[in-house]
Structure formats: structure tokens, C-alpha cells
Design an enzyme around this catalytic site. Structure first.
Site, mmCIF file in Angstrom:
data_model
loop_
_atom_site.group_PDB
_atom_site.id
_atom_site.type_symbol
_atom_site.label_atom_id
_atom_site.label_comp_id
_atom_site.label_asym_id
_atom_site.label_seq_id
_atom_site.Cartn_x
_atom_site.Cartn_y
_atom_site.Cartn_z
ATOM 1 N N ARG A 148 51.575 70.996 -17.078
ATOM 2 C CA ARG A 148 52.215 71.381 -19.233
ATOM 3 C C ARG A 148 53.435 69.953 -19.152
ATOM 4 N NH1 ARG A 148 55.197 75.473 -23.117
ATOM 5 N NH2 ARG A 148 54.748 73.584 -25.716
ATOM 6 N N HIS A 174 53.321 66.046 -20.486
ATOM 7 C CA HIS A 174 54.039 66.849 -21.981
ATOM 8 C C HIS A 174 54.881 65.057 -21.287
ATOM 9 C CE1 HIS A 174 54.162 69.601 -24.526
ATOM 10 N NE2 HIS A 174 53.162 70.453 -24.108
ATOM 11 N N ASN A 226 58.624 70.543 -27.586
ATOM 12 C CA ASN A 226 58.644 70.999 -26.125
ATOM 13 C C ASN A 226 59.644 72.613 -25.672
ATOM 14 O OD1 ASN A 226 57.600 68.984 -24.956
ATOM 15 N ND2 ASN A 226 59.012 67.508 -25.398
ATOM 16 N N HIS A 260 43.568 74.167 -20.026
ATOM 17 C CA HIS A 260 43.733 75.632 -20.328
ATOM 18 C C HIS A 260 43.220 76.619 -19.614
ATOM 19 C CE1 HIS A 260 45.399 73.827 -24.073
ATOM 20 N NE2 HIS A 260 45.635 73.800 -23.308
#
Length: 353
Positions: free
Chosen positions: A84, A88, A118, A218
Site C-alpha cells: 500500500r 500511495h 494516509n 486487494h
């Protein structure tokens, strides 16, 4: 890859088609004359190479692997957390390690990691990169960027969780800009429409297929209730649940995530069947209305992406190959090179100068 709450994530995430990109800029008259000069999107890929550190830090991959392997053993959540983190990072200022910068004490300008979008990033992701960077610095001081270490670590964790092992191209420099204000508009949101997701991905040079493939990240990880409670109780203002959610899953999620007053620390797995294994079950779940986020489930209800979802649900190897290619493609977004645009930080959380 939405909200990516890729809660602790790639695009999820096939190299760019250089020829297609070039053709966009060539008119028929140009074709009849001299060949058109190569454009920036094609050049971007040549900036990176698998053997970039062969001479300056030949054991880089093994050094990072020693940390990621131990981290995965001690805290398996490090896998989705770091994946992740990579998503980001790449989507905001490009893959330049700017997500790792800490806000300077007393500064009025908050860094990316302190942006609202975040706040859910798990500390295990940051810790993995911090440990890997420290080890690399002890062996190859001042040579390897934080951005490259993050890219390598994300790949390692994908593989450790059961996913594909792929070569990571390196040569990124660390970015000098990290601003919380630039985060929100550059990340997918849990309530984003498919059109909004496609517009965002296209702005990063990623396609609808990349959206589907990178959303497959995911297959591991979890999301907090806040990212999907509206789906359970008031989908798009209807005061009813999202009709595209399995009844049993709806019931279970409501038990864990009440509409009001629930525990904000509660999370649910993106992949309800194999939440800790990097596989292709995520896509089969979507076909069975078992997607956690509205943005997950929307992929199979949209005609532009349904065929791709169905194809990946049937073939794990196809998903693995597509994911590796999409991660390489995403990993080339906004690459920085040279001291004018970048730096090589010895401490990933602090600007070099």
C-alpha cells in the site's frame, strides 16, 4: 486499488507500448518526412534498469530480502502495509519515496504521510523500509535511494505472501517534495465512481486493464469500517445497502461495523476467502458479490472491465503475469533522476538538504 486502503495498496499494477505512445505524437506528414523524436514516456522506462546497482551495491536485493523475510515472519501485515505504501508513493509525486518523509517539527507544511488519506497507513510498512535502508546504508553508504528500496520491498512482500516474483527495475532518485495538500486528489477513494477511477489512472499513464490488475492487490490486506459503512446502510444516499453485495457478507459486516458508535480500529479483509494469501481469489469474489469496497465490486459490474475480471478469476498465472507487468509500469511513474530533481537520502524520513 481503491482507497487502497490497500489497507495495509499497487496499480494492484505491462510495460507501456512505446510504439503507441509515439504514434500519438506523429501526424501523417511527419511520417512521410523524418522519424519523429522519441517522447518522454518512452524515455522514462530507459531510465530504470534491473542491474542499476550491479557495481555500486551488488548485494542490494539480498540485503533487502533479509529484512523483508524477517518482517514477514514477525508481522505478516507488513506485506499489505508495504504494498500500500508503494501505491500511495507512486500516485502522488511519482515513485520517489516522498511518502516516507516526516513533517519537520514546527513546519506549517505537512508531509504526505500526515495527510488524512494516509492516516491509515500501517507503521509496519514504514518500519520495513527503515530497517532495510539502515542495512543497505551499512553496506553501500550513500548509494541506494529510498524509492528503490521501497519498490524492491513491495515486490518481496508480494512474493512472500504467495504472489509472483518479478525483476524490479531500479535507478529512481528520492524526491524533494512531500506535501500533504497534494495527496487527496491523487489517490483513489472508497466512494470513487468507475469513471473517476479511470480518469485518475489515465492521468498516471495507466489503463483500464491496469486498474483491474492493480486492484488485485486487494487480495491481501484490510480496510477500516469507515471505508465501506455507507455501502452497508446508505449506499449513494438511498438509505439502503448496496444491492451488489452478498446478503451473508452484508450481515457479517454489519455485525462488525455498526452504523454508529463502532470501534474505529475494526477492520475487514478485502479478500474474504483467502485474506492472507496473494492469489487471484479476489476476482472470483467479485463475481460472487463478495467485494469489500464499492470500488472493488464496481469492477465486475462495469462492462469496460467485466471481461478482464472474469479472465483473471479463471487464471492465476495470467493474473500474476499481468500484475508483475503492471507493477513495473506503475513503478516508472514520475521517476526522478539527478540532483536537480532528486536526492539520495541516507535517512528516508528526512530530506538530505
Amino acid at each position: 486499488m481503491p482507497v487502497s486502503s490497500l489497507s495495509s495498496s499497487s496499480s494492484p499494477l505491462s510495460p507501456l507500448c512505446f510504439l503507441t505512445l509515439l504514434l500519438i505524437f506523429i501526424t501523417p506528414s511527419e511520417c512521410a518526412a523524418t522519424p519523429a523524436p522519441k517522447k518522454a514516456p518512452a524515455r522514462r522506462h530507459r531510465l530504470l534498469s534491473v542491474d542499476y546497482y550491479t557495481k555500486t551495491c551488488p548485494h542490494l536485493e539480498q540485503l533487502v530480502s533479509s529484512i523483508t523475510t524477517q518482517q514477514f515472519r514477525d508481522a505478516p501485515v507488513s506485506a499489505p502495509a508495504t504494498l500500500r505504501l508503494f501505491f500511495h508513493d507512486c500516485f502522488v509525486e511519482g515513485c520517489d519515496g516522498s511518502i516516507l518523509i516526516s513533517t519537520k517539527p514546527g513546519s506549517k507544511v505537512a508531509a504526505e504521510k500526515d495527510a488524512a488519506d494516509n492516516k491509515g497507513l500501517r507503521p509496519e510498512g514504514f518500519e520495513s523500509i527503515k530497517k532495510a535502508k539502515a542495512l543497505v546504508e551499512s553496506k553501500c553508504p550513500g548509494v541506494v535511494s529510498c524509492a528503490d528500496i521501497l519498490a524492491i520491498a513491495a515486490r518481496d512482500f508480494v512474493h512472500l505472501a504467495g504472489g509472483p516474483y518479478y525483476q524490479v527495475k531500479k535507478g529512481r532518485w528520492d524526491g524533494k517534495i512531500s506535501m500533504a495538500a497534494r495527496v487527496g486528489s491523487n489517490l483513489p477513494q472508497a466512494n470513487s465512481t468507475v469513471d473517476q477511477l479511470l480518469k485518475l489512472f489515465n492521468s498516471k499513464g495507466l489503463s483500464s486493464d491496469d486498474l483491474v490488475v492493480l486492484s488485485g492487490a486487494h487480495t491481501i490486506g484490510f480496510a477500516h469500517c469507515e471505508h465501506f459503512t455507507n455501502r452497508l446502510y446508505d449506499y449513494r444516499g438511498t438509505k439502503k445497502p448496496d444491492p451488489a453485495i452478498d446478503g451473508r457478507l452484508l450481515k457479517e459486516l454489519k455485525m462488525s461495523c455498526p452504523r454508529y458508535g463502532g470501534n474505529t480500529d475494526i477492520v475487514a479483509p478485502f479478500d474474504v476467502t483467502t485474506p492472507f494469501v496473494f492469489d487471484h481469489a479476489y476476482y472470483g469474489n467479485l463475481e460472487s458479490k463478495l467485494g469489500l469496497l464499492a470500488t472493488d465490486q464496481a469492477l465486475v459490474s462495469d462492462t469496460r472491465m467485466k471481461t478482464m475480471v472474469q479472465s483473471l478469476a479463471k487464471d492465476k498465472q495470467k493474473f500474476f503475469q499481468a500484475f508483475a507487468a503492471a507493477m513495473e509500469k506503475m513503478g516508472s511513474i514520475g521517476v526522478k533522476r539527478g540532483r536537480r530533481h532528486g536526492e539520495r537520502r541516507t535517512d528516508c524520513s528526512v530530506h538530505q538538504s
